[in-house]
Design an enzyme around this catalytic site. Structure first.
Site, short mmCIF file in Angstrom:
data_model
loop_
_atom_site.label_atom_id
_atom_site.label_comp_id
_atom_site.label_asym_id
_atom_site.label_seq_id
_atom_site.Cartn_x
_atom_site.Cartn_y
_atom_site.Cartn_z
N ASP A 102 -6.25 -40.74 -55.34
CA ASP A 102 -5.46 -42.02 -55.38
C ASP A 102 -6.38 -42.98 -54.34
O ASP A 102 -7.55 -42.33 -53.93
CB ASP A 102 -4.16 -41.55 -54.52
CG ASP A 102 -3.49 -42.62 -54.28
OD1 ASP A 102 -3.15 -43.63 -54.97
OD2 ASP A 102 -3.27 -42.82 -52.95
N ASP B 27 -5.48 -46.05 -52.17
CA ASP B 27 -5.03 -46.58 -50.89
C ASP B 27 -4.28 -45.36 -50.05
O ASP B 27 -3.74 -44.58 -50.56
CB ASP B 27 -3.85 -47.64 -50.77
CG ASP B 27 -3.91 -48.57 -49.97
OD1 ASP B 27 -4.16 -48.34 -48.64
OD2 ASP B 27 -3.19 -49.82 -50.12
N ASP C 52 -1.83 -39.13 -50.99
CA ASP C 52 -1.30 -39.23 -49.67
C ASP C 52 0.35 -39.65 -49.74
O ASP C 52 1.00 -39.57 -48.56
CB ASP C 52 -1.88 -40.68 -48.91
CG ASP C 52 -1.38 -41.92 -49.34
OD1 ASP C 52 -1.85 -42.25 -50.76
OD2 ASP C 52 -0.84 -42.90 -48.83
#
Ligand SMILES: [Mg+2]
Length: 330
Positions: free
Chosen positions: A4, A6, A206
């Site tokens: 991922d 961000d 995250d």
């Protein structure tokens, strides 16, 4: 390795500590691809941004939700059908390059609608989609594919409505929901796995309810890195489908051995030098001499094994304090 962006590689305009060097090192031995739900940016825009951070990659190493949406679309309506596009240039280009004819008007009797975020999407585009999607004389309506269902997008000036909110506006008008392609739906993961011809992948993310949930759905291992949205509190509360295979505090851990999670016959969970046991609904710390993250790894496993909901469990503040986080208020 599928990553991922961000909260994993960067936050806003700034690379996260140790992220770039750790991914570069990983890329020397495994293929690394980057997955994003953002439908407004093209793969090359994303790749350029990652190159500016110091990563080496091809444009093709970026997998976007428009690419996954077009893959999902092709399973419903093959090209060269006419497709009504709600979205911007990134999505339009993707639909055209797959061989579809793009229209912006319901009057062209499109065979499907594909919808993705762009800041210029407004009422006219949403209304055209609604007209095209309405069923006539009880016949089933035409297929509708959405790039992603993120309710919001975090921007410099605050939180703004995301594609999921714009999809909702159409949903309220037509009374049904689209097929969604982005995380946590399988399409974007399958697009990436197909591109590299493997099922042997690990996803690094995250967010539990998108990154990790999607990895679990397609049956690949996952790493939750605590540099983004979800922290210790969310991890301990994670439902069955949202639990990562590995928990790390930053990406340096990609290059360190992961300690085994050991459960003894009393139910005590030991990870490295941390050991915990559940006493009824209470987490009791038996030992805690090693890495702070090991206590979280042990506590999360012990809590998950109980099958109890988190609000019924008493977690000692030490589990949070050891990681330098304030314990949640009760
Ligand atoms: Mg993220």
């Amino acid at each position: 390795m599928l990553a991922d962006l961000d909260g994993v590689v960067y936050r806003g305009d700034v690379a996260l500590p140790y992220a770039v060097e750790s991914i570069r090192r990983a890329a020397s031995t495994v293929r690394v691809a980057y997955l994003t739900n953002n439908a407004a940016r093209t793969p090359s825009t994303v790749a350029n941004q990652l190159r500016e951070f110091g990563l080496e990659l091809a444009d093709d190493d970026v997998v976007t939700s428009p690419q996954a949406a077009v893959r999902a679309l092709a399973e419903l309506v093959p090209p060269p059908a006419t497709v009504l596009v709600v979205g911007g240039e990134g999505l339009t280009a993707q639909v055209e390059s797959a061989g579809y004819t793009v229209t912006r008007s319901a009057d062209d009797r499109p065979s499907a609608v594909i919808q993705g975020f762009h800041p210029d999407v407004g009422w006219r585009q949403l209304a055209e989609a609604s007209f095209a999607l309405q069923s006539v004389d009880g016949a089933p309506g035409i297929p509708w594919v959405s790039t992603n269902s993120d309710w919001t997008i975090p921007l410099q000036r605050g939180i703004a409505p995301g594609n999921g909110s714009l999809v909702s506006a159409v949903h309220l008008a037509v009374g049904r929901l689209p097929v969604t392609a982005g995380k946590p739906e399988p399409a974007i993961y399958e697009t990436a796995l197909d591109r590299y011809g493997t099922r042997n992948a690990v996803f690094v993310g995250d967010r539990l309810d998108t990154d990790i949930r999607g990895a679990n759905r397609v049956g690949i291992d996952s790493v939750l890195v605590l540099t983004g949205v979800d922290g210790a509190k969310q991890l301990l509360a994670a439902g069955k489908g949202d639990r990562p295979t590995y928990i790390v505090d930053d990406l340096r851990a990609l290059h360190e051995p992961y300690p085994p999670v050991l459960i003894d016959s009393d139910g005590a969970v030991t990870v490295g030098a941390a050991s915990v046991i559940m006493r009824r609904n209470r987490v009791e710390v038996l030992a805690d001499d090693g890495e702070p993250i090991d206590l979280l790894r042990a506590a999360s496993r012990a809590i998950w094994e109980t099958g109890l909901a988190i609000y019924g469990i008493d977690v000692p503040d030490a589990v949070f304090r050891r990681l330098g986080i304030e314990p949640p208020s009760r």
